[in-house]
Motif scaffolding. Sequence first.
Motif, short mmCIF file in Angstrom:
data_model
loop_
_atom_site.label_atom_id
_atom_site.label_comp_id
_atom_site.label_asym_id
_atom_site.label_seq_id
_atom_site.Cartn_x
_atom_site.Cartn_y
_atom_site.Cartn_z
N LYS A 720 -2.42 -44.81 2.68
CA LYS A 720 -2.11 -44.98 1.26
C LYS A 720 -3.06 -46.16 0.76
O LYS A 720 -2.80 -47.34 1.18
N ILE A 721 -3.83 -45.60 0.01
CA ILE A 721 -4.62 -46.87 -0.74
C ILE A 721 -4.21 -46.98 -2.25
O ILE A 721 -4.43 -46.17 -2.97
N LEU A 747 -3.81 -38.78 3.66
CA LEU A 747 -4.37 -39.90 2.90
C LEU A 747 -3.93 -39.69 1.26
O LEU A 747 -3.87 -38.57 0.65
N ILE A 748 -3.42 -40.97 0.77
CA ILE A 748 -2.74 -40.97 -0.32
C ILE A 748 -3.72 -42.14 -1.28
O ILE A 748 -3.96 -43.04 -1.02
N ILE A 785 -3.15 -37.55 -4.73
CA ILE A 785 -3.95 -38.30 -5.63
C ILE A 785 -2.87 -38.50 -6.81
O ILE A 785 -2.39 -37.48 -7.38
N TRP A 786 -2.82 -39.94 -7.26
CA TRP A 786 -2.00 -40.20 -8.14
C TRP A 786 -2.66 -40.99 -9.08
O TRP A 786 -3.71 -41.70 -8.85
N SER A 805 -3.55 -28.76 4.34
CA SER A 805 -2.45 -27.64 4.21
C SER A 805 -1.48 -28.13 3.22
O SER A 805 -0.98 -27.21 2.49
N HIS A 806 -1.53 -29.45 2.73
CA HIS A 806 -0.72 -30.07 1.73
C HIS A 806 -1.30 -30.66 0.60
O HIS A 806 -2.24 -31.89 0.99
N VAL A 807 -1.20 -30.39 -0.61
CA VAL A 807 -2.11 -31.15 -1.57
C VAL A 807 -0.74 -31.65 -2.73
O VAL A 807 -0.02 -30.68 -3.13
#
Length: 1016
Positions: A720-721, A747-748, A785-786, A805-807
């Motif tokens: 996570k960045i 990856l976040i 993505i936040w 597979s996961h978003v």
Amino acid sequence: MVKSIVSAVLEKLGSLITIPEEIKQNVELALALEEEIGKLSVHFQDIQSVLQDAESKQVKDGNVRNWLKKLKDVAYDVEDVLDEWKSAKLKPQIEKEVKEIGNFPLFKKIRRSISSLTFQTMLHYNIASKIKYINQQLDCIAEEKDRYKFGLHKDVEESQRVITASFIDEEEVYGRFEETTVLVNKMVGENSSGGSSLDVISIVGMGGIGKTTLAQLVYNHNDVECHFDKRIWICVSDPFDDIRIAKEILEAFKGESSKLVGKDNILQEVRSHVLGKKMLIVLDDVWTEDATKWEQLKNSLKYCSLGSRILITTRKEKVAIIMGTMPSNSFLLHTLSQEECWSLLSHKAFSGRTREESENLEDIGWKIAKKCQGLPLAASILGGLLQFKRTREQWQRVLDSEIWDIEEAERNIFPPLSLSYYELPLALKQCISYCAVFSKDMIISKDELIKLWMAQDYLKGVRGEEMEIVGEEYFDELKMRSFFEVFKRDELDSGIMKYKMHDLVHDFLQVLMDTECSMIVNDGFEELKVDSSCERVRHATLNRKQATPTEPNIYHFKKLRSLLIDSSYHDTSSLSPYLPKLFDQLTCLRTLNLTNSLFGNSVEELPDEIGKLVHLRYLNLKNNRKLKELPESLCELCNLQTLNLKWCDSLKELPSGIGKIINLRHLENERTDLSLMAMPKGIGRLTNLQTLSVFVVTDNSNASTIGDLQMLKHLRGHLKISGLGAVCDLAEAKKAEIRKKEGLRTLILDFAIPKGLMSESLLRTNNGDLLEALEPPPCLEKLEIWCYRGLTIFPNWMMGLTKLSHVSLGSCLHLNSLPPLGKLSFLESLYIGEMRRVKEVEVEFLGVDREETSAVPSSSESPSSSNIAFPNLKHLEFFDLKEWESWMPLTTTEEEHISVMPQLRSLTIGSCPKLRELPCYILQNTSLKQLDISQSPILSGRCRKETGEYWLKISHIHSITIDGLCIQANSSSVEEFGLFINFGIFPQSLRTKLMGGTGIRGKVIWDDAIGKKEGD
């Protein structure tokens, strides 16, 4: 175990010890070191040659057993000295490199008044003195060795394996009805091996679990007996003798022993006898992993009739695979239920007793049955033992005894388990023996166990493999040999995550490790009993049953290499006053687990004495939520491999000298981004890092930049960045080279602006170019993505993520419309939350080409792959879209040519108060099994049972929940899909606690407050 430790010492003596140049100038010291090291090597080489014989004799000879314990103690001491030497040589190198790096922050450190050369000389005198003392101990051990007259090779001993036969008294068997039915159906059903005449079916399980009994039940079942022309039972055991097995097959056909010689002649004869016959051959107790020993025999059996079967029993999944078992034909045998275990035990124990006698003993008998932990062998043996004990007092003594203290149990249960253990290679013996340190019934994380093995230096790559890869192989091998059993599966990953050991396997390991592994219990009132055995304890779990601030009194265990704190009954805060002394005394520690319970009071400060633990490889501070900082002395731990800071969410900063911990491989810091302001500047020097859960970005010139990620080439798993809203330098973002980190799977990207940096210019920044610069590796599986502030959120690289597979997309407040995510053909789970400007979910969201659709000539043609939107999506959730009013439907023409979400299983809509309707491709979706709507009053009203106009369209859905109330739950769906909970309906303060673990189970749980999904 002793042999593996001695081998490790010899390896280190050969590869790690060289006399430094500065010491060679001191001729006297150099000669003393060389002499003592040479003597040490000779001692261990001499002893190693007879260890195989010694370890075989220790079972029956207590004196030999004590001799091996002394040897093991000395070997451990040597490892400690060599490790101390290696660390002392490494530290000056690190300090030198640190000084050579420009603009590196100054470290807090103790100034020495003596020169580096003088210090090194004193250190090596100290090392030489310790080695000399160890050699004196080895002199005595070597003299004792000569008295025992050990041979250079292990004496051949009679096999402990029991020869089995097909006969069984079915009245003595309890349970296994369902298993027998399943296997009988496999025996007499159609072949599943793709047309081959011979199906191989395997029963796999630990020793004593009842594999042979189940095979006997199947072999003697009436349906099986009638189905086959010929049934043959062969006890294989070890070694696997294919000639003997072939001769037994011939003997079964001819009724006499075969006098043929020559392998080819024998196999030709086997072929002629099995030709055209429908056969069942049971190979009981197969151990070999050598496929060549089986292939030729199997080839001679292929000429039997279609429908023939080979039934194998084995302790190893690997054997089942080698023997040709298809996955659907591998039957993993589990333990008996408590009721079945009690039935088996009571049948034997109450034989010949009156009803009154039995009723008087039944309550104790139930408790004894629980000790068997579902193992039929244990229940049968203890039942037979109790048959001859007449009084409650005698039964109570059996209940109060450790199972290995019972002579009958040790004589009959010990051998099946010890066979599995002693057949292991040395490296695997070390790894599984270490598990004796855990509490009984402990749930084991595979990744954590591998890190613990690493800390003890058990994982050595043969061809330069990384330790983690070797650990994976070792764990999988032990699991396939039935040392671990599956406890919990992760639904989202469809992978096995948690394991446990059967209680009797754990007890067996504790007997093997004797005083080396210890459970230290201190209830806060009673003084911990200390005796001479404390010196031999190397691995311990401290179980403090009272949280009273009493001294744990474990300082006498000075040779401890592992200290695991069991926080089940207390929190770590009560230990805080004693940590300085603990770190000062237990300087041999390689593993220290100070994990706290999630909501207990935690350690607030880690003392400077932590820097004295020079051997430390593993430090776990998880859930210490009041810990605000880490001392700079932590950076002196140059051997540290794992630092776990999960949920240390008051931690403001990491030590500025963290770049000195050059052997650090795993920095686990999930949830610390809530408090961490930045990453220290030296983080880029940790080039061995494989795990870095959170990287915090800031504009502080004294902190690391996102570009420092470039040096961390080996990152894998989850990253996570956070704080990306403060990044203005695209060149730095590109420098990070996220795309080259091929080990990343999750990856976040959090574009939130850190507190204190909020400004109008940053708020107006469009993050589009930055998002393009943060291209992930093509093998990425999960992307979140936040707080993104761009107007579009479908970067050019997204379609290249062929395994995505996961978003999750959350708090993207500038978006007016959703991106064409339907183009992501591998997407299985999608979360969209807090999109405050989105008023419509348009057809473009489906990602299909409307022009191609309108050009399709015939409505009878099925949709092409390019016209399937979200082809693999199974879980979809919308949460907190306050302005969302409509979900646009397809036109009639589009409905004919576009397939939408054909595999959708669950849909959740929460806090969407203006949403009025659902499109037909949702309402009529026959794959949808679960619908959950909350805080969306218009939609809720239309979906209510009987009164809502949507009800008839959605009534086919198995499970429907409206505002927390389940209005439809078919019995089949409850079993299949469990409970679906949207924590968004709860206050934020409660959501985090609920996610902490309350026993609530569900297939998918989303906690919007902390951005986390949980599976079963």
